[in-house]
Design a protein around this motif. Sequence first.
Motif, PDB file in Angstrom:
ATOM      1  N   ASP A 452      22.667  74.464  45.735  1.00 42.49           N
ATOM      2  CA  ASP A 452      24.102  74.515  45.724  1.00 42.49           C
ATOM      3  C   ASP A 452      24.923  75.699  44.645  1.00 42.49           C
ATOM      4  OD1 ASP A 452      24.552  72.615  48.354  1.00 42.49           O
ATOM      5  OD2 ASP A 452      24.815  71.477  47.311  1.00 42.49           O
ATOM      6  N   GLU A 453      23.740  75.507  43.241  1.00 47.87           N
ATOM      7  CA  GLU A 453      24.533  76.044  42.289  1.00 47.87           C
ATOM      8  C   GLU A 453      24.787  77.448  42.565  1.00 47.87           C
ATOM      9  OE1 GLU A 453      22.292  73.653  42.516  1.00 47.87           O
ATOM     10  OE2 GLU A 453      23.215  71.801  41.687  1.00 47.87           O
ATOM     11  N   GLN A 454      23.467  78.099  43.485  1.00 44.04           N
ATOM     12  CA  GLN A 454      23.677  79.571  43.916  1.00 44.04           C
ATOM     13  C   GLN A 454      24.722  79.799  44.906  1.00 44.04           C
ATOM     14  OE1 GLN A 454      19.686  79.545  45.131  1.00 44.04           O
ATOM     15  NE2 GLN A 454      18.570  80.404  42.985  1.00 44.04           N
ATOM     16  N   VAL A 455      24.981  78.462  45.289  1.00 43.98           N
ATOM     17  CA  VAL A 455      25.927  79.057  46.443  1.00 43.98           C
ATOM     18  C   VAL A 455      27.717  79.141  45.340  1.00 43.98           C
ATOM     19  CG1 VAL A 455      27.274  78.168  48.127  1.00 43.98           C
ATOM     20  CG2 VAL A 455      24.754  78.357  47.960  1.00 43.98           C
ATOM     21  N   LEU A 456      27.380  78.283  44.950  1.00 43.19           N
ATOM     22  CA  LEU A 456      28.959  77.936  43.694  1.00 43.19           C
ATOM     23  C   LEU A 456      29.427  79.043  43.140  1.00 43.19           C
ATOM     24  CD1 LEU A 456      28.770  74.482  43.196  1.00 43.19           C
ATOM     25  CD2 LEU A 456      30.329  75.614  44.127  1.00 43.19           C
ATOM     26  N   ALA A 457      28.090  79.663  42.385  1.00 45.63           N
ATOM     27  CA  ALA A 457      28.166  81.134  41.485  1.00 45.63           C
ATOM     28  C   ALA A 457      28.355  82.145  42.516  1.00 45.63           C
ATOM     29  CB  ALA A 457      26.498  81.428  41.149  1.00 45.63           C
ATOM     30  N   ALA A 458      27.585  82.719  43.569  1.00 44.83           N
ATOM     31  CA  ALA A 458      28.499  83.968  44.849  1.00 44.83           C
ATOM     32  C   ALA A 458      29.923  83.320  45.154  1.00 44.83           C
ATOM     33  CB  ALA A 458      27.391  83.911  45.730  1.00 44.83           C
ATOM     34  N   LEU A 459      30.488  82.589  45.763  1.00 45.89           N
ATOM     35  CA  LEU A 459      31.625  81.733  45.459  1.00 45.89           C
ATOM     36  C   LEU A 459      32.717  82.588  44.382  1.00 45.89           C
ATOM     37  CD1 LEU A 459      31.445  78.974  47.942  1.00 45.89           C
ATOM     38  CD2 LEU A 459      31.782  80.989  48.591  1.00 45.89           C
ATOM     39  N   HIS A 460      32.438  81.923  42.861  1.00 46.12           N
ATOM     40  CA  HIS A 460      32.729  82.507  41.460  1.00 46.12           C
ATOM     41  C   HIS A 460      32.757  83.508  41.302  1.00 46.12           C
ATOM     42  CE1 HIS A 460      34.508  82.117  38.134  1.00 46.12           C
ATOM     43  NE2 HIS A 460      33.444  82.679  37.465  1.00 46.12           N
ATOM     44  N   ASP A 461      31.700  84.558  41.967  1.00 48.10           N
ATOM     45  CA  ASP A 461      31.644  86.288  41.732  1.00 48.10           C
ATOM     46  C   ASP A 461      32.434  86.795  43.236  1.00 48.10           C
ATOM     47  OD1 ASP A 461      30.403  85.939  39.619  1.00 48.10           O
ATOM     48  OD2 ASP A 461      28.542  85.852  40.666  1.00 48.10           O
ATOM     49  N   ALA A 462      33.135  86.124  44.223  1.00 50.99           N
ATOM     50  CA  ALA A 462      33.104  86.472  44.914  1.00 50.99           C
ATOM     51  C   ALA A 462      35.068  86.004  45.285  1.00 50.99           C
ATOM     52  CB  ALA A 462      32.727  86.399  46.363  1.00 50.99           C
ATOM     53  N   GLN A 463      35.273  85.603  43.612  1.00 54.21           N
ATOM     54  CA  GLN A 463      37.432  85.162  43.152  1.00 54.21           C
ATOM     55  C   GLN A 463      37.191  84.086  44.697  1.00 54.21           C
ATOM     56  OE1 GLN A 463      38.491  86.316  40.786  1.00 54.21           O
ATOM     57  NE2 GLN A 463      36.251  87.244  41.000  1.00 54.21           N
ATOM     58  N   CYS A 464      36.676  83.064  45.155  1.00 56.50           N
ATOM     59  CA  CYS A 464      37.092  81.935  45.829  1.00 56.50           C
ATOM     60  C   CYS A 464      36.929  81.061  45.401  1.00 56.50           C
ATOM     61  CB  CYS A 464      34.815  82.397  46.890  1.00 56.50           C
ATOM     62  SG  CYS A 464      35.176  83.320  47.814  1.00 56.50           S
ATOM     63  N   ASP A 465      37.077  80.803  44.181  1.00 55.49           N
ATOM     64  CA  ASP A 465      37.549  79.868  43.573  1.00 55.49           C
ATOM     65  C   ASP A 465      38.889  78.758  44.548  1.00 55.49           C
ATOM     66  OD1 ASP A 465      35.104  80.052  41.732  1.00 55.49           O
ATOM     67  OD2 ASP A 465      36.689  80.777  40.207  1.00 55.49           O
ATOM     68  N   ASP A 466      39.743  79.139  44.198  1.00 52.17           N
ATOM     69  CA  ASP A 466      40.642  78.366  45.103  1.00 52.17           C
ATOM     70  C   ASP A 466      40.182  78.201  46.593  1.00 52.17           C
ATOM     71  OD1 ASP A 466      40.883  81.531  45.908  1.00 52.17           O
ATOM     72  OD2 ASP A 466      42.879  81.299  46.920  1.00 52.17           O
ATOM     73  N   ILE A 467      39.589  79.281  46.857  1.00 54.38           N
ATOM     74  CA  ILE A 467      39.113  78.336  48.233  1.00 54.38           C
ATOM     75  C   ILE A 467      38.580  77.282  48.079  1.00 54.38           C
ATOM     76  CG2 ILE A 467      38.078  78.437  50.513  1.00 54.38           C
ATOM     77  CD1 ILE A 467      38.271  81.568  50.193  1.00 54.38           C
ATOM     78  N   VAL A 468      37.551  78.048  47.641  1.00 52.27           N
ATOM     79  CA  VAL A 468      36.372  75.696  47.659  1.00 52.27           C
ATOM     80  C   VAL A 468      37.637  74.825  46.852  1.00 52.27           C
ATOM     81  CG1 VAL A 468      34.593  74.940  46.654  1.00 52.27           C
ATOM     82  CG2 VAL A 468      34.513  77.536  46.433  1.00 52.27           C
ATOM     83  N   ALA A 469      38.670  74.996  45.289  1.00 55.16           N
ATOM     84  CA  ALA A 469      39.408  74.404  45.093  1.00 55.16           C
ATOM     85  C   ALA A 469      40.324  73.299  46.287  1.00 55.16           C
ATOM     86  CB  ALA A 469      40.211  74.222  44.408  1.00 55.16           C
ATOM     87  N   LYS A 470      40.511  73.936  47.797  1.00 53.51           N
ATOM     88  CA  LYS A 470      41.619  73.310  48.572  1.00 53.51           C
ATOM     89  C   LYS A 470      40.747  72.643  49.468  1.00 53.51           C
ATOM     90  CE  LYS A 470      42.081  77.467  51.357  1.00 53.51           C
ATOM     91  NZ  LYS A 470      43.117  78.243  51.906  1.00 53.51           N
ATOM     92  N   LEU A 471      39.377  72.431  49.585  1.00 54.98           N
ATOM     93  CA  LEU A 471      39.103  72.008  50.506  1.00 54.98           C
ATOM     94  C   LEU A 471      38.513  71.161  49.981  1.00 54.98           C
ATOM     95  CD1 LEU A 471      35.742  75.281  51.084  1.00 54.98           C
ATOM     96  CD2 LEU A 471      39.056  74.309  52.776  1.00 54.98           C
ATOM     97  N   PRO A 472      39.090  69.635  51.589  1.00 55.66           N
ATOM     98  CA  PRO A 472      38.203  68.245  51.129  1.00 55.66           C
ATOM     99  C   PRO A 472      37.290  67.651  50.129  1.00 55.66           C
ATOM    100  CG  PRO A 472      39.017  68.427  53.208  1.00 55.66           C
ATOM    101  CD  PRO A 472      39.498  70.125  52.673  1.00 55.66           C
ATOM    102  N   GLN A 473      35.779  68.456  51.653  1.00 57.06           N
ATOM    103  CA  GLN A 473      34.665  68.234  50.630  1.00 57.06           C
ATOM    104  C   GLN A 473      34.170  69.206  49.705  1.00 57.06           C
ATOM    105  OE1 GLN A 473      35.161  67.642  54.414  1.00 57.06           O
ATOM    106  NE2 GLN A 473      36.382  65.133  53.480  1.00 57.06           N
ATOM    107  N   GLY A 474      35.164  70.139  49.417  1.00 55.98           N
ATOM    108  CA  GLY A 474      34.264  71.600  48.829  1.00 55.98           C
ATOM    109  C   GLY A 474      33.910  72.274  49.602  1.00 55.98           C
ATOM    110  N   ILE A 475      32.130  72.745  49.362  1.00 55.20           N
ATOM    111  CA  ILE A 475      31.756  73.414  49.582  1.00 55.20           C
ATOM    112  C   ILE A 475      30.932  73.104  50.757  1.00 55.20           C
ATOM    113  CG2 ILE A 475      31.344  75.292  47.922  1.00 55.20           C
ATOM    114  CD1 ILE A 475      28.531  73.905  47.378  1.00 55.20           C
TER     115      ILE A 475
END
Length: 629
Positions: A452-475
């Motif tokens: 999960d940590e590696q997935v979050l890091a990849a999403l961060h590098d792909a500028q997806c922080d706003d996507i993760v933040a708006k989803l009810p259960q995150g990733i």
Amino acid sequence: MAKKNREPGAVAQLLEFSGSRRPLTYVGMALSAVAQLLSFGPFVCIWFVARDLIAVAPNWDEAAGIAAYGWWAVGLAVASIAVYFCALMCTHLSAFRCASNMRKQTCAHLMHLPLGYFSTHSSGELRRVIDGCASSTETLLAHMLPDVAGAVAMVVGMLALFAVFDWRLGLACLAAVAVSVACLMRMMSGEGMEFMKQYMGALTKMNATGTEYVRGIPVVKVFQQTVYSFKAFHDAISEYSHMAMNYAGTFCRTPQVAQLTVLNGLVVFLVPAALLLAPGEGDFARFFANFAFYAIFSAVVPTAMAKLQFAGEASQMSADSLARVRALMAAAELPRAQHSQHPADNSVAFRDVSFVYEGAERPALDHVSFEVPAGSTVALVGPSGGGKSTAASLVPRFWDVTSGSVAVGGVDVRDVDAHELMDQVAFVFQTNRLFRQTLADNVRAARPDATDEQVLAALHDAQCDDIVAKLPQGIHTMLGAGGAYLSGGEVQRVALARAIIKDAPIVVLDEATAFADPENEALIQRAFTRLAAGRTVIMIAHRLSTVVGADKIVVLERGRVAETGTHSELLVRGGLYARMWADYEQAVSWKISSAAGAVASGSDAGSRAETGDGAAAGAPAIAREGGEA
């Protein structure tokens, strides 16, 4: 002279997919034949009852064996049902294994085909072949084959009953069967066989166009269109409808009506035969009992012949389905490297590459040569149809070159193990699809063992922080039906996260910003910067602003390299790229302004927009910087 090996029939080829359960089909057919013969038992018992009653008439009490015949009839009927049930159990077990193995083998074969195969064969078409064809064969093997065996047993049983009772009345029944078989053969041979091929082809076509229509429903709804806006889908339905109606109305109507009339009016054959024979009969009571038997027995004939008709239809459908499955299985697999070699680095080189699509009249690439040094970014640009996407698809071996070679790390990609090559290359297309899984699982598609940590890091590098933040259960939020939905630009960023987490040394970007809005495009560009760091990047783009900073730009036109160089070098040369850049600058300078007189800034800022030219006051108009609306 040596005899030619005859190819096994369609049914025999289908049964090859059943494997170890193949004998169950033959057992089931034999049991079905036995069940059909047992079903004659109640009719024979009824004949015995009629015979005894006629013999003692009007002293009915003297017919003492009637009850025994009744119990025998019940017992034989139950036995017939039980045996037929066992027959269907056997054939179903074999049919299910056949359908399962057919799906497994076709899917396994697809896994070894070049990825480019799927760009020329729609998902609807493949689904129809893999799933629909397997389902159609199941009906034949599970139901129709035992019914055919039962129908054959019925005819054999009737021939035997001719000798036991009255062969003349039996022959009258058989005449109806002969007429029915002739009508069936008329419908199922010649034009009937050709129709079944067209019918199955129409179903495949409707599946393919229907799938594309469903995927395009958002566009249809946005522009308030109807099904007629998808002409291919409408034409596929119309073609199927006209073909089926014409076949049923002009070809099948007469023989089908004839055979149904003959079977359901079988007494038309029996009654005249009885009237002709009755005057010469010495034992009229026995003759009347025989007539009663055949009159009652005639009810079995239409049912058995109907089963035979459905079996013939299923046989034709299965034969066509088998041909389509065989055609898929005949698709050439991606050749495996005989002596696998390992790339020395992540450089890419095209060496006199030519490539022709199957059925194409001219090559998509014609003697193309260029190099992409390790760690550099090379952009492929040019007019539509110039061969940019084709060139990029040859790097991960979506196709194999017709001539020349594509090398990764100094090694021809055909000499690199397919799994190793795919590990070397990550690609992001202009249209990406997410699975009906969680956001984390969608990212893990490129690397299943990622945490999960590696997935979050990849999403961060792909500028997806706003996507993760708006989803009810995150990733761990489900995407798709029953879950959350993402916009086109957000899907592109998730696709970039997949490429980032894969950590492949070579990245292919095919129009990755084509459908992104300005906000998403800015985020995607930042994600590109992170993805390209230390990697070899091959970028395909129509928006020339995205390739200005590339280490080298290769301009492709009609499958050939028109020119190469950096952005500034190509502008100085004044060739195709310079003209494309001028067109691009002109295009991006156009903007929306008011037709009431507002214009873009520039020397013509005072120009007016006259309503007499057809622009209503206050309506939007296209304006260009430095020009008038």
